[in-house]
Design a protein around this motif. Structure first.
Motif, mmCIF file in Angstrom:
data_model
loop_
_atom_site.group_PDB
_atom_site.id
_atom_site.type_symbol
_atom_site.label_atom_id
_atom_site.label_comp_id
_atom_site.label_asym_id
_atom_site.label_seq_id
_atom_site.Cartn_x
_atom_site.Cartn_y
_atom_site.Cartn_z
ATOM 1 N N GLY A 27 5.279 5.459 -2.514
ATOM 2 C CA GLY A 27 6.433 5.219 -1.657
ATOM 3 C C GLY A 27 7.679 4.857 -2.446
ATOM 4 N N ALA A 28 8.741 4.649 -1.710
ATOM 5 C CA ALA A 28 10.032 4.363 -2.323
ATOM 6 C C ALA A 28 10.104 2.914 -2.792
ATOM 7 C CB ALA A 28 11.150 4.642 -1.313
ATOM 8 N N GLU A 29 11.133 2.625 -3.599
ATOM 9 C CA GLU A 29 11.365 1.274 -4.084
ATOM 10 C C GLU A 29 11.537 0.300 -2.927
ATOM 11 O OE1 GLU A 29 12.207 -1.989 -6.631
ATOM 12 O OE2 GLU A 29 11.220 -0.052 -6.982
ATOM 13 N N ARG A 30 12.062 0.774 -1.804
ATOM 14 C CA ARG A 30 12.267 -0.133 -0.668
ATOM 15 C C ARG A 30 10.938 -0.667 -0.133
ATOM 16 N NH1 ARG A 30 13.402 4.961 1.593
ATOM 17 N NH2 ARG A 30 11.950 5.610 3.227
ATOM 18 N N ALA B 220 0.829 -1.206 0.000
ATOM 19 C CA ALA B 220 0.000 0.000 0.000
ATOM 20 C C ALA B 220 0.866 1.260 0.000
ATOM 21 C CB ALA B 220 -0.928 -0.003 1.213
ATOM 22 N N LEU B 221 1.952 1.234 0.756
ATOM 23 C CA LEU B 221 2.871 2.376 0.763
ATOM 24 C C LEU B 221 3.493 2.572 -0.615
ATOM 25 C CD1 LEU B 221 4.640 1.813 4.200
ATOM 26 C CD2 LEU B 221 3.187 3.760 3.590
ATOM 27 N N HIS B 222 3.873 1.478 -1.241
ATOM 28 C CA HIS B 222 4.466 1.559 -2.586
ATOM 29 C C HIS B 222 3.469 2.111 -3.591
ATOM 30 C CE1 HIS B 222 6.492 0.518 -6.285
ATOM 31 N NE2 HIS B 222 5.484 -0.267 -6.621
ATOM 32 N N ARG B 223 2.243 1.597 -3.567
ATOM 33 C CA ARG B 223 1.239 2.062 -4.526
ATOM 34 C C ARG B 223 0.831 3.500 -4.258
ATOM 35 N NH1 ARG B 223 -0.345 -2.067 -7.700
ATOM 36 N NH2 ARG B 223 -0.208 -4.217 -6.915
ATOM 37 N N GLY B 224 1.041 3.959 -3.035
ATOM 38 C CA GLY B 224 0.728 5.342 -2.694
ATOM 39 C C GLY B 224 1.856 6.303 -2.998
ATOM 40 N N LEU C 253 8.360 -1.528 -2.072
ATOM 41 C CA LEU C 253 8.055 -2.652 -2.951
ATOM 42 C C LEU C 253 8.899 -3.865 -2.573
ATOM 43 C CD1 LEU C 253 6.820 -4.045 -5.405
ATOM 44 C CD2 LEU C 253 8.551 -2.920 -6.824
ATOM 45 N N GLN C 254 10.189 -3.657 -2.384
ATOM 46 C CA GLN C 254 11.061 -4.774 -2.016
ATOM 47 C C GLN C 254 10.676 -5.343 -0.651
ATOM 48 O OE1 GLN C 254 13.111 -6.158 -4.189
ATOM 49 N NE2 GLN C 254 12.357 -4.591 -5.623
ATOM 50 N N GLY C 255 10.248 -4.460 0.254
ATOM 51 C CA GLY C 255 9.795 -4.922 1.566
ATOM 52 C C GLY C 255 8.538 -5.762 1.461
ATOM 53 N N ALA C 256 7.630 -5.371 0.563
ATOM 54 C CA ALA C 256 6.410 -6.150 0.350
ATOM 55 C C ALA C 256 6.745 -7.524 -0.213
ATOM 56 C CB ALA C 256 5.472 -5.404 -0.597
ATOM 57 N N LEU C 257 7.628 -7.570 -1.201
ATOM 58 C CA LEU C 257 8.011 -8.845 -1.805
ATOM 59 C C LEU C 257 8.663 -9.770 -0.782
ATOM 60 C CD1 LEU C 257 9.432 -7.561 -5.214
ATOM 61 C CD2 LEU C 257 7.251 -8.715 -4.821
ATOM 62 N N ARG C 258 9.533 -9.222 0.047
ATOM 63 C CA ARG C 258 10.192 -10.048 1.086
ATOM 64 C C ARG C 258 9.173 -10.563 2.095
ATOM 65 N NH1 ARG C 258 14.183 -5.985 0.647
ATOM 66 N NH2 ARG C 258 13.334 -4.915 2.464
ATOM 67 N N ALA C 259 8.225 -9.719 2.461
ATOM 68 C CA ALA C 259 7.224 -10.124 3.457
ATOM 69 C C ALA C 259 6.322 -11.223 2.899
ATOM 70 C CB ALA C 259 6.404 -8.914 3.890
ATOM 71 N N TYR C 260 5.873 -11.087 1.659
ATOM 72 C CA TYR C 260 5.032 -12.120 1.056
ATOM 73 C C TYR C 260 5.799 -13.435 0.921
ATOM 74 C CZ TYR C 260 1.616 -8.497 -0.223
ATOM 75 O OH TYR C 260 0.677 -7.492 -0.187
ATOM 76 N N ALA C 261 7.076 -13.330 0.547
ATOM 77 C CA ALA C 261 7.891 -14.538 0.428
ATOM 78 C C ALA C 261 8.057 -15.223 1.779
ATOM 79 C CB ALA C 261 9.251 -14.200 -0.173
#
Length: 315
Positions: A64-67, A58-62, A69-77
């Motif tokens: 936010g920084a690239e970090r 949500a932060l990325h789509r709003g 997006l990377q944080g979302a990917l790491r969390a989902y993984a």
């Protein structure tokens, strides 16, 4: 096994609840902070990893920084690593971000968990709140193709849910079987008293067990929105259909090509993708028509009603 409902740590559970509330209120930053605090206390709590991913996304789509997006990917993984059957739907979130195999992003375990939790309010929400009319529209499409007087000896309702499709076809069959991944939904379907047999299991497996040319009508209302690749299910359907048998189903649609995953977490199939899968399975279109089978956020969801017959017997 159902998804975890508690981390086992009361303080972590409270942090998780705060994170959920923050995200629901649009405070993605607060949600991420609370989810991280929950994970500090319970690092193997998969739902908290998923929630952190949602907050970071949500932060990325709003903006936010690239970090983020990377944080979302790491969390989902991380959530998927702790929940390999993917009851929480981590693969779906990853696919919506362009990672992983999107055609298999919706796992059977996720669908089962989703609808087991949804069963008690399914009909009220879908029919009452979303204006769902899929079963009635499928019945009307069958009337157009086969005539209202046709009675089907053997019918298989794929993803029968609580039995809405069975109710729509009442009086038009001799034997009705239903299959669904969710035992909770099947328990509701049983209350209708319309089904001669109800099976908890995989749709394709049930079709294979039915035997060749053993079914006169296969229906699937609002089911293929959870299947990316329609090839296997349509091939199994073609094998199970009697020579004069019909297959009728709904899909969500989109104007482009191929198959996409929408923001609603469901598959939308282009007409060309549906027809290509049908042709490969040995099925021919008898009817393909536009249909908004339900509403979402106050707007009709684009879809199609499709009726197919065996290509070798269609005139």
């Amino acid at each position: 096994m159902p998804p975890q409902t508690s981390s086992g740590d009361l303080l972590a559970d409270r942090r998780y609840a705060y994170a959920e509330a923050c995200l629901a209120e649009g405070d993605a930053a607060g949600a991420a902070e609370m989810a991280e605090q929950a994970l500090d206390l319970a690092p193997r709590y998969a739902p908290a990893w998923l929630l952190l991913g949602r907050a970071r996304e949500a932060l990325h789509r709003g903006g936010g920084a690239e970090r983020d997006l990377q944080g979302a990917l790491r969390a989902y993984a991380a959530a998927l690593d702790l929940d390999p059957e993917d009851r929480l739907g981590s693969r779906l979130h990853l696919a919506q971000l362009g990672h992983g195999d999107r055609l298999s992003a919706i796992s059977p375990a996720y669908v089962r968990a989703l609808f087991d939790g949804y069963a008690a309010r399914f009909e009220r929400h879908l029919v009452g709140d979303l204006g769902y009319r899929g079963p009635e529209m499928l019945r009307d499409a069958l009337d157009r193709v086969a005539g209202r007087e046709r009675r089907f000896a053997r019918v298989l309702d794929l993803g029968c849910g609580t039995g809405l499709m069975g109710a729509a076809l009442a009086g038009r069959y001799d034997h009705l079987a239903g299959v669904d991944l969710s035992p909770g939904m099947l328990a509701r379907a049983e209350r209708h008293g319309l089904y001669h047999r109800l099976v908890a299991g995989d749709l394709t497996d049930c079709l294979a067990e039915a035997g060749p040319e053993s079914i006169d009508l296969v229906v699937a209302a609002d089911v293929f929105i959870y299947l990316g690749d329609l090839g296997p299910i349509l091939a199994s359907t073609a094998r199970a259909l009697s020579p004069s048998g019909l297959a009728a189903f709904t899909v969500q649609s989109h104007p482009g090509a191929g198959v996409v995953i929408g923001e609603d977490g469901r598959y939308a199939h282009a007409d060309s993708a549906v027809l290509a899968a049908a042709e490969a399975a040995g099925l021919a279109p008898l009817l393909v028509t536009e249909a908004e089978i339900r509403c979402q956020n106050g707007r009709g969801v684009p879809g199609r009603i499709v009726v197919l017959g065996r290509r070798d017997t269609v005139a």
